[in-house]
Scaffold this motif. Structure first.
Motif, mmCIF file in Angstrom:
data_model
loop_
_atom_site.group_PDB
_atom_site.id
_atom_site.type_symbol
_atom_site.label_atom_id
_atom_site.label_comp_id
_atom_site.label_asym_id
_atom_site.label_seq_id
_atom_site.Cartn_x
_atom_site.Cartn_y
_atom_site.Cartn_z
ATOM 1 N N PRO A 163 0.958 -1.214 0.092
ATOM 2 C CA PRO A 163 0.088 -0.160 0.054
ATOM 3 C C PRO A 163 0.911 1.237 -0.051
ATOM 4 O O PRO A 163 2.083 1.297 0.207
ATOM 5 C CB PRO A 163 -0.772 -0.329 1.361
ATOM 6 C CG PRO A 163 0.112 -0.850 2.096
ATOM 7 C CD PRO A 163 0.892 -1.897 1.391
ATOM 8 N N SER A 164 0.267 2.363 -0.354
ATOM 9 C CA SER A 164 0.957 3.613 -0.447
ATOM 10 C C SER A 164 0.974 4.047 1.219
ATOM 11 O O SER A 164 0.772 3.613 2.058
ATOM 12 C CB SER A 164 0.085 4.837 -1.239
ATOM 13 O OG SER A 164 -1.062 4.917 -0.544
ATOM 14 N N LEU A 165 2.101 5.129 1.164
ATOM 15 C CA LEU A 165 2.027 5.590 2.733
ATOM 16 C C LEU A 165 0.856 6.239 3.363
ATOM 17 O O LEU A 165 0.595 5.998 4.505
ATOM 18 C CB LEU A 165 3.337 6.835 2.545
ATOM 19 C CG LEU A 165 3.439 7.461 3.856
ATOM 20 C CD1 LEU A 165 4.143 6.416 4.780
ATOM 21 C CD2 LEU A 165 4.460 8.751 3.486
ATOM 22 N N SER A 166 0.028 6.761 2.405
ATOM 23 C CA SER A 166 -1.258 7.415 2.927
ATOM 24 C C SER A 166 -2.066 6.491 3.043
ATOM 25 O O SER A 166 -2.835 6.516 4.231
ATOM 26 C CB SER A 166 -1.880 8.258 1.859
ATOM 27 O OG SER A 166 -2.081 7.633 0.620
ATOM 28 N N GLU A 167 -2.227 5.240 2.633
ATOM 29 C CA GLU A 167 -3.026 4.112 2.802
ATOM 30 C C GLU A 167 -2.538 3.485 4.243
ATOM 31 O O GLU A 167 -3.433 3.151 5.197
ATOM 32 C CB GLU A 167 -3.165 3.194 1.738
ATOM 33 C CG GLU A 167 -3.742 3.619 0.419
ATOM 34 C CD GLU A 167 -3.686 2.413 -0.716
ATOM 35 O OE1 GLU A 167 -4.483 2.473 -1.484
ATOM 36 O OE2 GLU A 167 -2.441 2.019 -0.647
ATOM 37 N N LEU A 168 -1.274 3.417 4.346
ATOM 38 C CA LEU A 168 -0.779 2.845 5.427
ATOM 39 C C LEU A 168 -1.159 3.609 6.825
ATOM 40 O O LEU A 168 -1.491 3.268 7.861
ATOM 41 C CB LEU A 168 0.845 2.737 5.462
ATOM 42 C CG LEU A 168 1.231 1.492 4.704
ATOM 43 C CD1 LEU A 168 2.885 1.512 4.305
ATOM 44 C CD2 LEU A 168 1.086 0.105 5.310
ATOM 45 N N ALA A 169 -0.991 5.134 6.728
ATOM 46 C CA ALA A 169 -1.354 5.756 7.676
ATOM 47 C C ALA A 169 -2.675 5.708 8.150
ATOM 48 O O ALA A 169 -3.211 5.720 9.238
ATOM 49 C CB ALA A 169 -0.913 7.307 7.227
ATOM 50 N N GLN A 170 -3.750 5.659 7.102
ATOM 51 C CA GLN A 170 -4.875 5.341 7.354
ATOM 52 C C GLN A 170 -5.072 4.044 8.120
ATOM 53 O O GLN A 170 -6.290 4.071 8.973
ATOM 54 C CB GLN A 170 -5.741 5.552 5.890
ATOM 55 C CG GLN A 170 -7.354 5.583 6.230
ATOM 56 C CD GLN A 170 -8.270 5.797 4.859
ATOM 57 O OE1 GLN A 170 -7.550 5.909 3.895
ATOM 58 N NE2 GLN A 170 -9.364 5.743 4.975
ATOM 59 N N LEU A 171 -4.842 3.038 7.506
ATOM 60 C CA LEU A 171 -4.854 1.782 8.290
ATOM 61 C C LEU A 171 -4.377 1.689 9.600
ATOM 62 O O LEU A 171 -4.950 1.020 10.514
ATOM 63 C CB LEU A 171 -4.131 0.879 7.655
ATOM 64 C CG LEU A 171 -4.815 0.207 5.927
ATOM 65 C CD1 LEU A 171 -3.738 -0.604 5.340
ATOM 66 C CD2 LEU A 171 -5.929 -0.646 6.441
ATOM 67 N N SER A 172 -3.137 2.282 10.054
ATOM 68 C CA SER A 172 -2.474 2.617 11.188
ATOM 69 C C SER A 172 -3.034 3.312 12.181
ATOM 70 O O SER A 172 -2.841 3.184 13.314
ATOM 71 C CB SER A 172 -1.134 2.467 10.984
ATOM 72 O OG SER A 172 -0.876 3.838 10.570
ATOM 73 N N GLY A 173 -3.810 4.323 11.714
ATOM 74 C CA GLY A 173 -4.328 5.375 12.701
ATOM 75 C C GLY A 173 -3.119 6.459 13.111
ATOM 76 O O GLY A 173 -3.296 7.188 13.872
ATOM 77 N N LEU A 174 -1.961 6.418 12.209
ATOM 78 C CA LEU A 174 -0.733 7.375 12.549
ATOM 79 C C LEU A 174 -0.700 8.345 11.403
ATOM 80 O O LEU A 174 -1.132 7.866 10.304
ATOM 81 C CB LEU A 174 0.360 6.363 12.712
ATOM 82 C CG LEU A 174 0.623 5.296 13.846
ATOM 83 C CD1 LEU A 174 1.798 4.439 13.818
ATOM 84 C CD2 LEU A 174 0.210 5.867 15.132
ATOM 85 N N ASN A 175 -0.197 9.454 11.852
ATOM 86 C CA ASN A 175 0.011 10.559 10.671
ATOM 87 C C ASN A 175 1.083 10.104 9.888
ATOM 88 O O ASN A 175 2.054 9.198 10.385
ATOM 89 C CB ASN A 175 0.061 11.905 11.218
ATOM 90 C CG ASN A 175 1.100 12.266 12.130
ATOM 91 O OD1 ASN A 175 2.437 11.727 11.668
ATOM 92 N ND2 ASN A 175 1.061 12.618 13.335
ATOM 93 N N GLU A 176 1.270 10.473 8.593
ATOM 94 C CA GLU A 176 2.216 10.070 7.790
ATOM 95 C C GLU A 176 3.626 10.305 8.380
ATOM 96 O O GLU A 176 4.811 9.522 8.499
ATOM 97 C CB GLU A 176 2.232 10.722 6.445
ATOM 98 C CG GLU A 176 1.039 10.230 5.503
ATOM 99 C CD GLU A 176 1.161 10.835 4.376
ATOM 100 O OE1 GLU A 176 2.032 11.230 3.928
ATOM 101 O OE2 GLU A 176 -0.153 10.635 3.662
ATOM 102 N N PHE A 177 3.823 11.476 9.014
ATOM 103 C CA PHE A 177 5.147 11.786 9.740
ATOM 104 C C PHE A 177 5.615 10.745 10.660
ATOM 105 O O PHE A 177 6.502 10.286 10.682
ATOM 106 C CB PHE A 177 5.111 13.365 10.347
ATOM 107 C CG PHE A 177 6.462 13.693 10.998
ATOM 108 C CD1 PHE A 177 7.539 13.809 10.373
ATOM 109 C CD2 PHE A 177 6.344 13.746 12.388
ATOM 110 C CE1 PHE A 177 8.574 14.249 11.321
ATOM 111 C CE2 PHE A 177 7.619 13.964 13.118
ATOM 112 C CZ PHE A 177 8.725 14.303 12.417
#
Length: 333
Positions: A247-261
């Motif tokens: 998945p993309s970084l934005s998708e991972l962020a959404q899945l994990s509940g963490l912001n991209e930074f």
């Protein structure tokens, strides 16, 4: 010179003995595998004994959540411990400080006298890899290695218990590859001894390097809680399960509940690697294993999601210094 275990049944059992570690009159490389079905769980130990060095791979399915442990003899050894799967907590009675065991983390211990208890997750097998150096061997290897290991050595010389980190430090793909090489050594006789000795030293170097990086990364950590660390572990597991089409970084962020930074910085803190490089390294190691199993190059490239055989060959050669075709031919010889 093994370790005694006792579960809820109340009977002490000695497991994972280190036979003849200090005996110079033994064969240069000795191996044995032991399997036990015990009241508190099923365990398997694969042991390799070299001069002044002991290697063990353990696979434990523990049914009792809490085990008592003790070393019946003085253990003048330094242990490099690598957690492969599973998690737990070990508490030594003297220090009364918990030592956290978590997947894909490593640590270094000097524990000449041990008596304590361990709690393991009964739902996940606890698999670990260890290298034990005799005290003299370790001190000889790390002399003049700088401040990273000097404090550790000072405690050893004083005969005091010491560990690098209470929480452990990240294991990266280079560490995992080195462990895999040791467990799948292709040589026999004197070459096997040289290979295993060199890989044990390589793991020691990788651990010292990882500890240096860990200290730098954690001067200002992006991960503020155990929840954050658990989410990073979730991301790693999700990436491995979806490595063919990550998945993309934005998708991972959404899945994990963490912001991209926090996701990017936290992942590097825990695994000492970027997200994209971690996935690429994993895929190449999987490709190597498939080629060793005689899977056709085209099939390997397609199965692991590479856009073309040419691109796969380029990445494989960059990683291993040889093309997939030549690697396959050499493996068959």
């Amino acid at each position: 010179m093994g370790m005694n275990f006792r579960g809820s049944s109340g009977a002490w059992l000695e497991l994972a003995d280190m036979p003849g570690l200090f005996d110079t009159n033994q064969p240069l490389v000795r191996e044995k595998t032991e399997k036990y079905s015990l009241p508190f769980g099923d365990v398997e130990f694969r042991q390799i004994v070299l001069p002044e060095t002991y290697i063990v791979f353990g696979d434990m399915c523990i049914r009792d959540r809490r085990l008592q442990m003790e070393a019946p003899d003085f253990r003048d050894i330094v242990e490099l411990h690598f957690v492969l799967t599973g998690k737990g907590v070990i508490t030594q009675h003297v220090a009364n400080k918990p030592l956290v065991l978590a997947p894909n983390r490593q640590n270094m211990f000097y524990t000449p006298v041990f008596s304590g208890c361990a709690e393991y997750d009964p739902d996940v097998p606890y698999r670990f890899f260890e290298i034990h150096f005799t005290r003299e061997k370790f001190l000889h290897l790390v002399q003049d290695c700088g401040p990273t290991l000097q404090t550790f050595c000072d405690h050893i010389i004083a005969g005091e218990q010491m560990q690098l980190s209470e929480q452990g430090i990240p294991s990266n793909s280079a560490t995992q590859q080195c462990i895999h090489s040791i467990l799948n050594c292709p040589y026999q006789g004197g070459l096997k001894l040289l290979f295993l000795q060199s890989k044990c030293v390589e793991l020691l170097v990788l651990q010292a390097e990882a500890y240096d990086q860990y200290l730098k990364n954690n001067q200002k950590s992006a991960l503020k809680s155990n929840y954050d660390r658990d989410r990073i572990q979730f991301v790693r597991d999700y990436l491995i399960a979806n490595a063919v089409a990550p998945p993309s970084l934005s998708e991972l962020a959404q899945l994990s509940g963490l912001n991209e930074f926090k996701l990017k910085k936290g992942f590097r803190e825990v695994f000492n690697d970027s997200i994209i490089n971690y996935v690429n390294e994993y895929k190449l190691l999987q490709a190597k294993e498939q080629l060793l199993s005689h899977v056709p190059i085209k099939h390997v490239a397609e199965e692991l999601g590479y856009s073309s055989i040419q691109y796969f060959s380029k990445m494989f050669k960059k990683k291993f210094g040889v093309s997939p075709g030549l690697f396959t031919r050499d493996a068959q010889d």
